[in-house]
Design a protein around this motif. Structure first.
Motif, short mmCIF file in Angstrom:
data_model
loop_
_atom_site.label_atom_id
_atom_site.label_comp_id
_atom_site.label_asym_id
_atom_site.label_seq_id
_atom_site.Cartn_x
_atom_site.Cartn_y
_atom_site.Cartn_z
N VAL A 1 0.86 -1.19 0.00
CA VAL A 1 0.00 0.00 0.00
C VAL A 1 0.90 1.24 0.00
CG1 VAL A 1 -1.73 1.33 1.28
CG2 VAL A 1 -1.89 -1.17 1.19
N ILE B 1 1.61 5.18 0.50
CA ILE B 1 1.11 6.34 1.24
C ILE B 1 1.67 7.59 0.57
CG2 ILE B 1 0.98 7.52 3.45
CD1 ILE B 1 1.36 4.86 4.83
N ALA C 1 -6.92 3.71 7.14
CA ALA C 1 -6.84 3.85 5.68
C ALA C 1 -5.96 2.77 5.07
CB ALA C 1 -6.31 5.23 5.32
N VAL C 2 -4.91 2.37 5.79
CA VAL C 2 -4.03 1.30 5.32
C VAL C 2 -4.70 -0.06 5.52
CG1 VAL C 2 -1.83 0.12 5.70
CG2 VAL C 2 -1.92 2.62 5.72
N ASN D 1 -7.70 -0.77 3.16
CA ASN D 1 -7.42 -0.60 1.73
C ASN D 1 -7.19 -1.97 1.11
OD1 ASN D 1 -6.78 0.69 -0.71
ND2 ASN D 1 -5.75 2.35 0.39
N GLU E 1 -3.65 2.68 -2.49
CA GLU E 1 -2.98 3.96 -2.23
C GLU E 1 -3.75 4.75 -1.18
OE1 GLU E 1 -1.16 7.84 -4.62
OE2 GLU E 1 -2.67 6.56 -5.57
N VAL E 2 -3.00 5.34 -0.26
CA VAL E 2 -3.57 6.25 0.75
C VAL E 2 -3.06 7.65 0.45
CG1 VAL E 2 -3.68 6.85 3.18
CG2 VAL E 2 -3.73 4.45 2.50
N ASP F 1 -8.60 6.85 1.10
CA ASP F 1 -8.16 5.52 0.68
C ASP F 1 -9.01 5.07 -0.49
OD1 ASP F 1 -10.42 3.57 1.52
OD2 ASP F 1 -10.11 4.76 3.33
N GLY G 1 -13.81 3.76 -2.03
CA GLY G 1 -13.00 4.23 -0.92
C GLY G 1 -13.70 5.26 -0.06
#
Length: 361
Positions: free
Chosen positions: A217, A219, A249-250, A253, A258-259, A276, A334
């Motif tokens: 993921v 950031i 958000a991580v 996801n 992607e955050v 997210d 998201g």
């Protein structure tokens, strides 16, 4: 008949006209025609005045009071709430207004008590469920060891580590509950100071980098390097807010997602936006995600871990800063969580100075 306004008016008007006629009959120069005319006029005037007074100032208001009491008994307060008390010379109208206000106040108290009772039941059920999992897991591992598995060194270490992990989860849950309870009761005090919000977010990203890399993921942190992001708030608690939101958000996801974290300094405040591209939150769940233990997908959240108290704590922390957390989400695309904090006065003055300097150039 006498119980009606007309009946009472008739009796009183006859009594008044009779008194007038009797009084005039005592006068030597009073004629029979004068006595009859005076009696008729006094009867008519008395009847009209008494009937209007009783009908509009007494009986109608008593009827309204009875109607109001019937609605209160039936708990039909929809029309009561919409009515406003009007000024009137009738004391019964004032009594009606007082009963109206009292009924609304009592109904609000009853609704509040019912909501609290329902919340208490849900809370007890939720916390029992949350406590049961780590306790039962720890009990299972320890009893297995006591039943003979302790002799196997490899099994012993494996089960002890699992029991310790369950106890750690239990400790985190209890600490979060204590924190939330102290915030709601006002026991926890906020210690405000000036600090750089950008540095806080960078610290959180460094802390979560390893977890994000496991699922690939990315950031992405965006901010204007020319701007100042000094805010006046409780540094430790705002760190926890950022930590919780970015962690969620991580966690929620999808792999290789992607955050996006956007930090914007505006005239008097700093806006933080965390986006997210995960599975999103259904509309029916958006209003409840800040409740204690509320989970959008209980099975998935249980698998991912967490106490279910993080967003509730975030909400209370931001409310303590006279701010609030906002969320928008689209299922399959998201979610976006955002909040704002005040821009420090020193940072604001520094920005004004920079603007003035650039204008002079």
């Amino acid at each position: 008949m006498l119980a009606t306004s007309r009946g009472i008016s008739l009796v009183l008007a006859l009594a008044i006209s009779a008194l007038v006629a009797a009084f005039l009959s005592l006068m030597d120069d009073a004629t029979t025609l004068l006595i009859l005319v005076a009696g008729a006029l006094s009867f008519s005037a008395s009847y009209l005045l008494i009937n209007i007074t009783l009908e509009f100032l007494v009986f109608r208001e008593i009827g309204n009071i009875y109607s109001l009491l019937e609605k209160i008994q039936k708990k039909d307060l929809s029309e009561i709430a919409s009515k406003t008390s009007k000024s009137s010379i009738s004391p019964l109208r004032k009594i009606n207004s007082v009963i109206n206000s009292y009924a609304l106040a009592r109904q609000k108290e009853i609704d509040t008590l019912q909501k609290n009772a329902e919340f208490r039941r849900e809370f007890i059920a939720d916390i029992s469920h949350e406590l049961k999992t780590p306790i039962f897991a720890t009990q299972g591992y320890i009893h297995t060891l006591l039943d003979g598995a302790m002799d196997d060194k490899q099994v012993r270490m494996k089960f002890l580590k699992r029991a310790a992990k369950s106890l750690d989860s239990l400790d985190i849950l209890v600490q979060d509950l204590l924190t939330l309870n102290q915030m709601e009761s006002g026991v926890i005090k906020f210690h405000f100071s000036d600090f750089d919000l950008k540095e806080i977010i960078e610290e959180v990203i460094d802390e979560l980098e390893h977890k994000a890399s496991k699922r690939k993921v990315k950031i992405n942190f965006k901010y204007d390097p020319e701007k100042s992001f000094i805010t006046h708030a409780d540094r430790q608690k705002i760190y926890r807010v950022c930590q919780n939101l970015i962690f969620n958000a991580v966690k929620y996801n999808h792999d290789e997602g992607e955050v996006k974290i956007n930090l914007k300094a505006q005239k008097n405040h700093i806006q933080v936006e965390i986006k997210d591209d995960g599975q999103g939150i259904p509309p029916e769940d958006l209003k409840r995600i800040f409740e204690r233990f509320y989970r959008v997908e209980k099975s998935r959240n249980k698998k991912e871990g967490g106490t279910g108290l993080g967003l509730a704590i975030v909400k209370h922390i931001l409310e303590g800063h006279k701010s609030k957390i906002s969320v928008s989400s689209t299922v399959g695309k998201g979610s976006i969580f955002s909040f704002s904090l005040p821009l420090s006065k020193s940072a604001n003055q520094e920005e004004i100075t920079k603007t003035d300097s650039s204008n002079l150039k």
